[in-house]
Design a protein around this motif. Sequence first.
Motif, mmCIF file in Angstrom:
data_model
loop_
_atom_site.group_PDB
_atom_site.id
_atom_site.type_symbol
_atom_site.label_atom_id
_atom_site.label_comp_id
_atom_site.label_asym_id
_atom_site.label_seq_id
_atom_site.Cartn_x
_atom_site.Cartn_y
_atom_site.Cartn_z
ATOM 1 N N THR A 1 -9.845 17.777 -10.629
ATOM 2 C CA THR A 1 -9.604 18.960 -11.465
ATOM 3 C C THR A 1 -9.278 18.545 -12.897
ATOM 4 O O THR A 1 -8.785 17.429 -13.147
ATOM 5 N N LEU A 2 -9.533 19.436 -13.820
ATOM 6 C CA LEU A 2 -9.243 19.173 -15.228
ATOM 7 C C LEU A 2 -7.756 18.925 -15.431
ATOM 8 O O LEU A 2 -7.351 18.023 -16.179
ATOM 9 N N GLU A 3 -6.929 19.716 -14.740
ATOM 10 C CA GLU A 3 -5.475 19.552 -14.850
ATOM 11 C C GLU A 3 -5.052 18.169 -14.366
ATOM 12 O O GLU A 3 -4.167 17.536 -14.960
ATOM 13 N N GLU A 4 -5.690 17.689 -13.296
ATOM 14 C CA GLU A 4 -5.359 16.366 -12.764
ATOM 15 C C GLU A 4 -5.728 15.274 -13.763
ATOM 16 O O GLU A 4 -4.955 14.339 -14.001
ATOM 17 N N ILE A 5 -6.892 15.386 -14.367
ATOM 18 C CA ILE A 5 -7.336 14.393 -15.347
ATOM 19 C C ILE A 5 -6.393 14.363 -16.544
ATOM 20 O O ILE A 5 -6.023 13.287 -17.041
ATOM 21 N N GLN A 6 -5.975 15.537 -16.991
ATOM 22 C CA GLN A 6 -5.046 15.614 -18.116
ATOM 23 C C GLN A 6 -3.693 15.009 -17.760
ATOM 24 O O GLN A 6 -3.067 14.323 -18.569
ATOM 25 N N PHE A 7 -3.256 15.279 -16.524
ATOM 26 C CA PHE A 7 -1.976 14.722 -16.076
ATOM 27 C C PHE A 7 -2.049 13.200 -16.007
ATOM 28 O O PHE A 7 -1.094 12.502 -16.380
ATOM 29 N N GLN A 8 -3.180 12.672 -15.526
ATOM 30 C CA GLN A 8 -3.344 11.226 -15.428
ATOM 31 C C GLN A 8 -3.252 10.583 -16.814
ATOM 32 O O GLN A 8 -2.617 9.543 -16.989
ATOM 33 N N MET B 1 0.833 -1.206 0.000
ATOM 34 C CA MET B 1 0.000 0.000 0.000
ATOM 35 C C MET B 1 0.872 1.262 0.000
ATOM 36 O O MET B 1 0.543 2.257 -0.648
ATOM 37 N N ASP B 2 1.987 1.224 0.720
ATOM 38 C CA ASP B 2 2.922 2.359 0.685
ATOM 39 C C ASP B 2 3.372 2.646 -0.736
ATOM 40 O O ASP B 2 3.542 3.805 -1.137
ATOM 41 N N ALA B 3 3.559 1.591 -1.517
ATOM 42 C CA ALA B 3 4.103 1.734 -2.868
ATOM 43 C C ALA B 3 3.039 1.997 -3.923
ATOM 44 O O ALA B 3 3.294 2.704 -4.906
ATOM 45 N N PHE B 4 1.841 1.432 -3.744
ATOM 46 C CA PHE B 4 0.853 1.441 -4.818
ATOM 47 C C PHE B 4 -0.199 2.535 -4.716
ATOM 48 O O PHE B 4 -1.013 2.689 -5.630
ATOM 49 N N VAL B 5 -0.228 3.278 -3.635
ATOM 50 C CA VAL B 5 -1.218 4.350 -3.525
ATOM 51 C C VAL B 5 -0.939 5.427 -4.565
ATOM 52 O O VAL B 5 0.200 5.863 -4.737
ATOM 53 N N ARG B 6 -1.979 5.853 -5.276
ATOM 54 C CA ARG B 6 -1.869 6.899 -6.280
ATOM 55 C C ARG B 6 -2.851 8.027 -5.935
ATOM 56 O O ARG B 6 -4.062 7.817 -5.893
ATOM 57 N N PHE B 7 -2.318 9.209 -5.689
ATOM 58 C CA PHE B 7 -3.159 10.349 -5.327
ATOM 59 C C PHE B 7 -3.626 11.100 -6.569
ATOM 60 O O PHE B 7 -2.921 11.187 -7.570
ATOM 61 N N ARG B 8 -4.822 11.695 -6.452
ATOM 62 C CA ARG B 8 -5.362 12.573 -7.484
ATOM 63 C C ARG B 8 -5.904 13.826 -6.798
ATOM 64 O O ARG B 8 -6.507 13.726 -5.716
ATOM 65 N N LEU B 9 -5.717 14.959 -7.415
ATOM 66 C CA LEU B 9 -6.142 16.220 -6.812
ATOM 67 C C LEU B 9 -7.625 16.471 -7.076
ATOM 68 O O LEU B 9 -8.065 16.545 -8.227
ATOM 69 N N THR B 10 -8.387 16.614 -6.001
ATOM 70 C CA THR B 10 -9.824 16.863 -6.131
ATOM 71 C C THR B 10 -10.089 18.344 -6.357
ATOM 72 O O THR B 10 -9.219 19.195 -6.157
ATOM 73 N N THR B 11 -11.315 18.656 -6.733
ATOM 74 C CA THR B 11 -11.695 20.044 -7.004
ATOM 75 C C THR B 11 -11.667 20.915 -5.748
ATOM 76 O O THR B 11 -11.632 22.141 -5.855
ATOM 77 N N ASP B 12 -11.699 20.283 -4.556
ATOM 78 C CA ASP B 12 -11.612 21.075 -3.325
ATOM 79 C C ASP B 12 -10.214 21.061 -2.718
ATOM 80 O O ASP B 12 -10.020 21.366 -1.543
ATOM 81 N N GLY B 13 -9.209 20.699 -3.527
ATOM 82 C CA GLY B 13 -7.826 20.842 -3.105
ATOM 83 C C GLY B 13 -7.264 19.749 -2.222
ATOM 84 O O GLY B 13 -6.244 19.948 -1.557
ATOM 85 N N ILE B 14 -7.876 18.591 -2.217
ATOM 86 C CA ILE B 14 -7.397 17.465 -1.402
ATOM 87 C C ILE B 14 -6.841 16.386 -2.325
ATOM 88 O O ILE B 14 -7.463 16.040 -3.338
ATOM 89 N N TYR B 15 -5.671 15.852 -1.993
ATOM 90 C CA TYR B 15 -5.106 14.734 -2.744
ATOM 91 C C TYR B 15 -5.757 13.452 -2.238
ATOM 92 O O TYR B 15 -5.663 13.110 -1.063
ATOM 93 N N PHE B 16 -6.430 12.764 -3.135
ATOM 94 C CA PHE B 16 -7.306 11.651 -2.768
ATOM 95 C C PHE B 16 -6.843 10.351 -3.418
ATOM 96 O O PHE B 16 -6.413 10.340 -4.571
ATOM 97 N N ALA B 17 -6.942 9.262 -2.659
ATOM 98 C CA ALA B 17 -6.582 7.943 -3.193
ATOM 99 C C ALA B 17 -7.500 6.887 -2.599
ATOM 100 O O ALA B 17 -7.987 7.026 -1.471
#
Length: 255
Positions: A210-217, A129-145
Motif C-alpha cells: 500500500t502507498l501508506e506502507e511505502i511512506q511509512f517505510q 529471525m524472531d528479531a529481524f523479520v520486518r512486515f509490510r502491509l500488502t494491497t490485499d491486507g496481509i502483513y508480508f515479510a
Amino acid sequence: MKTTLIYDGSFEGFLSSVFHVYEYNLDDVSIIKKENALVSLFGTEKVIDSDSHRAKRVWNGLSKKISTSGKRKLYKAFLSEILGIEDSMLHYIRYALSSSENVERDFSNRHILEIEKTVKKVNREKHRMDAFVRFRLTTDGIYFATIAPDFNVLPLNATHFKKRYADQNWLIYDLKRKYGIYYDLKNVKTVQLEISEAINTQKEAPNFFTLEEIQFQKLWGNYFKNSNIASRKNMRLHIKHIPKRYWKYLTEKNF
C-alpha cells in the motif's frame, strides 16, 4: 558394500529411511537427500518413499529412549540442512536405542556432540529471525515479510509470531526454500509459492504494498538514519549483533 538411502528431503522421509535401516538390518549405510545424491560406483542405492505410518512408528519408538527435549533436538538438527547431518542423526538414534541408559548428554560420542553443536546454531538463527523479520502491509491486507536464513528455521518461528501477531493476517516467506507460513487469524499453515526477491526492491514495492506502507517505510528509514550519532558509531559491535547478511531484509537498512 555400503548402501545409500535416498529420500525426498522431508522429515517424514528421513524417519522412513531410518525404519528401512532397521527393517533390513543395514550396517554400512548412509542417508542423503535426493537433491544431494551422487551416483556411486562402489555401493548400492535405494530410493525410500515417505511413509507416514513407518515414520510415526520410528518417532514414537524413540520416546522409549529419548526425552521430548532430545527428540526436539533431532528435529532441529534436521532443519539445519547441513550436508551429512542425516548420518549423525542416524548414529545418534542407533546409539540411543541400543543403550540401556539415556545417552543424550554423552558428549564423548562425536555424533551426539555434533547434534548438540548443530542445535545451538539452529537456535541462534531461529532467534535472529524472531528479531529481524520486518512486515509490510500488502494491497490485499496481509502483513508480508521475507527471510532467507542459513538454516530452515521457519517451522520453529511459527509459534512466536502466532502469539505476537495474533490479530493480524501475516505471511513469512523463505526466499531460499520457496515456501512460507501463513496465519489466517486461527491457524498457521505452510504454503508453497513462487516469489521473486525483486519484491524487496523499491522499484517493485508499489506493485505489492500500500502507498501508506511505502511512506511509512521511508519515514522509518529516515528516522533510523537521522537518529544515529556518528561519533558513537561502533560498526564492529553493530555487525556482531546484526550480521550483514540480514541487512537486506531490514527496512532501516534500505533507505
